[in-house]
Design an enzyme around this catalytic site. Structure first.
Site, mmCIF file in Angstrom:
data_model
loop_
_atom_site.group_PDB
_atom_site.id
_atom_site.type_symbol
_atom_site.label_atom_id
_atom_site.label_comp_id
_atom_site.label_asym_id
_atom_site.label_seq_id
_atom_site.Cartn_x
_atom_site.Cartn_y
_atom_site.Cartn_z
ATOM 1 C CD1 TRP A 240 140.695 11.864 148.794
ATOM 2 C CD2 TRP A 240 140.406 9.678 148.505
ATOM 3 N NE1 TRP A 240 139.344 11.614 148.683
ATOM 4 C CE2 TRP A 240 139.132 10.295 148.514
ATOM 5 C CE3 TRP A 240 140.465 8.285 148.335
ATOM 6 C CZ2 TRP A 240 137.941 9.586 148.359
ATOM 7 C CZ3 TRP A 240 139.276 7.577 148.188
ATOM 8 C CH2 TRP A 240 138.050 8.221 148.195
ATOM 9 C CG ASP B 299 139.011 3.530 147.634
ATOM 10 O OD1 ASP B 299 138.194 4.361 148.062
ATOM 11 O OD2 ASP B 299 139.684 3.687 146.604
#
Lengths: 392, 181
Positions: free
Chosen positions: B109, B128
């Site tokens: 994101w 991540d």
């Protein structure tokens, strides 16, 4: 091992041995003299889901969805849900359905995605329905929904293309996996299939016939970038309506159908006589917030919203008050002040509604809506989202 | 002024990654999704770019007004305006580096954050690091311009470990992608 440690170890081993031998030596005479019936281990069953029960997901750190009775505040049992699983209740009350993902070697190996079926009386595993995939996110009520007649489940997938698995719950098998670009957050649309919110601010309606799905979009009605609708909205089976809430506090109602119709919105803050919520910085106001920021009491059309004071883009902040909105008159009829901020809220669909709230520290709180009285506080209730039995 | 197109940039990045990666299938699928999706939204930076950017304090969010540029192990570090999770800088990693043994997700994101030193907005990719249990250190949840699941690229709750050998979430990095205006 030091000498002192050796002595402690030896003493502990000896005392254990003494307790064991004493127990075995005493067991026979005690039983014969007092004629006590020896007990056997067994497993209890549980009633079908009741309207006063709250199903509380453990959250990121604790697997399992605990079932609490709102009247007594006591735990009744647990549905097996692992991290990032989604749970839904069979409208007929016979099963609990869990959409979940596991790997053959813990966090690695072969990925397996499934809808797992549990008997609501024994809470035992009935079967697993395999499917291609699902999104791993957690804290979402509308990524796994069941149709009003209980026959079909829709599971949102993002892998990372956006799609939906359609599952036949009667035959217990996957019907099809369809693509749904740009849309997520689903709601049932009886007789049609389902609807979903989209990034262009529209409501998509997916007409499902067998393995085929036809997607249509309504006109955009909200700003998905600047004033999004919270994913955790509420659907009403009897009215076939969905109630939406945006970050600024606008409330919409959508009537389901082949072409759903969306009402003109009204401001939650204006409904309380407070200034309308705005997206501008430096505008301190009351805003809705939390992970599950609203709950709908369907029989009376009362919406309960977790509210906090802050600036815009604070939409995950826990609520310090609960505002009760009468949707018909568009008025806030009551404000409850909370002693501790709460992040999730749900309401029992009963004549005397109870609110269940929890926070990130897993504390649960049950409030009586009529009196505002704190009925129960439950430690370690769970930090995840809360589910209730909905009226059919 | 050079036109900024975040969608095109995302696609270019993905193509570069796909070229150097053995996990072509998942990346090409994502690339196809980005290109094919008829209503795939423009990122807010592309929309904001149409108007002249105003970086005065009155237009900054609370996070932007109070952000700092010295300590990337704190939640108020300027790049973290929309981060959610454990900071990799507190878990044995760095601002754009995964801790030992963890694997960066190729997709993420994004956030648009303002650097208080120059007052300019930058596009940040929150990638991540995956394949180890949750780090648990320095948990942050900042939500500037963070949206809901129907705009997944601006949602910070999704586990973004796609295309990695394990989908277990460990921590989050904040990679500088480029200027947003």
């Amino acid at each position: 091992m030091s000498n002192a440690a050796r002595r402690i170890f030896a003493a502990t081993s000896l005392s254990c041995a003494l307790i064991l031998s004493a127990a075995s030596a005493m067991a026979a005479p005690a039983d014969t003299k007092a004629s006590v019936e020896p007990e056997e281990s067994n497993t209890l069953t549980i009633d079908p889901p009741k309207p006063t029960w709250f199903f509380v997901d453990g959250g990121w750190d604790s697997p399992g969805t605990s079932i609490f009775d709102g009247d007594s505040g006591k735990m009744k049992g647990m549905v097996e849900t692992r991290r990032l699983a989604d749970m839904a209740i069979d409208p007929a009350g016979k099963y609990y359905y869990v959409a979940e993902t596991i790997w053959s070697k813990g966090d690695r190996g072969t990925r397996q995605d499934m809808v797992t079926v549990y008997d609501s009386s024994t809470l035992n595993l009935v079967t697993e329905i395999t499917m291609p995939g699902r999104l791993l996110i957690g804290s979402r009520k509308n990524n796994f929904i069941v149709s009003d007649d209980g026959k079909t489940a829709y599971v949102y997938d993002f892998s990372p293309t956006s799609g939906v698995n359609i599952v036949d719950l009667t035959k217990r098998k996957l019907v099809s996996a369809i693509e749904l670009p740009g849309c997520a957050s689903m709601m049932p649309n009886p007789g049609v299939g389902f609807s979903a919110l989209c990034s262009d601010g529209s409501l998509a309606t997916v007409a499902v016939k067998g393995t085929k799905a036809n997607i249509t979009h309504g006109a955009p009605f909200f700003d998905a970038t600047n004033d999004p609708i919270f994913d955790n909205f509420a659907y009403d089976r009897k009215k076939k309506e969905t109630t939406f809430l945006t970050y600024t506090g606008q409330i919409y109602t959508a009537k389901m159908g082949a072409v759903p119709t969306v009402s003109a919105p009204f401001s939650l803050q204006a409904a309380a006589g407070v200034r309308v919520g705005d997206t501008k910085p430096l505008d301190l106001n009351w805003f809705p917030g939390g992970r599950q920021p609203m709950a709908l009491h369907r029989p009376t059309g009362q919406l309960f919203v977790l509210m906090h004071k802050g600036e815009y883009w604070s939409h995950k902040e826990a609520g310090t008050e609960v505002w009760q909105v009468d949707l018909a008159s568009q008025k806030v009829v009551k404000r409850f002040t909370l002693k501790e901020p709460m992040g999730n809220i749900e309401v029992s669909q009963t004549d005397k509604p109870l609110l269940f709230m929890n926070d990130e520290k897993k504390n649960g709180l049950i409030l009586d809506v009529a009196t505002g009285e704190e009925k129960h506080k439950i430690e370690n209730a769970g930090a995840g989202i809360i589910t209730v039995l909905e009226p059919s | 002024m050079k036109k900024f197109n975040a969608d095109a940039m995302g696609e270019t990045l993905l193509r570069k990654l796909a070229g150097g990666s053995s996990r072509r299938s998942i990346l090409s699928r994502l690339g196809a999704a980005l290109v094919a999706a008829p209503v795939f939204p423009l990122l807010p930076v592309s929309r904001a770019e149409a108007a002249k950017p105003d970086r005065s304090p009155e237009t900054k969010t609370y996070f932007a007004r109070t952000a700092q540029t010295k300590d990337d192990t704190k939640c108020d570090y300027w790049r973290y305006c929309a981060i959610d999770g454990a900071l990799c800088t507190c878990c044995g990693g760095g601002i754009h580096s995964c801790p030992p043994g963890a694997e960066p997700s190729p997709v993420s994101w994004v956030g648009t954050c303002i650097n208080p030193d120059d007052g300019k907005a930058y596009l940040i990719a929150y990638r991540d690091c995956c394949g180890k249990p949750a780090c648990g250190q320095c948990g942050c949840d900042n939500t500037d311009r963070e949206t809901q699941l129907y705009m997944p690229q601006l949602n910070n709750d999704v586990i973004w470990c796609f295309g990695t050998s394990s989908m277990e979430y460990h921590c989050s990095t904040a990679v500088l992608v480029g200027a947003a205006s």
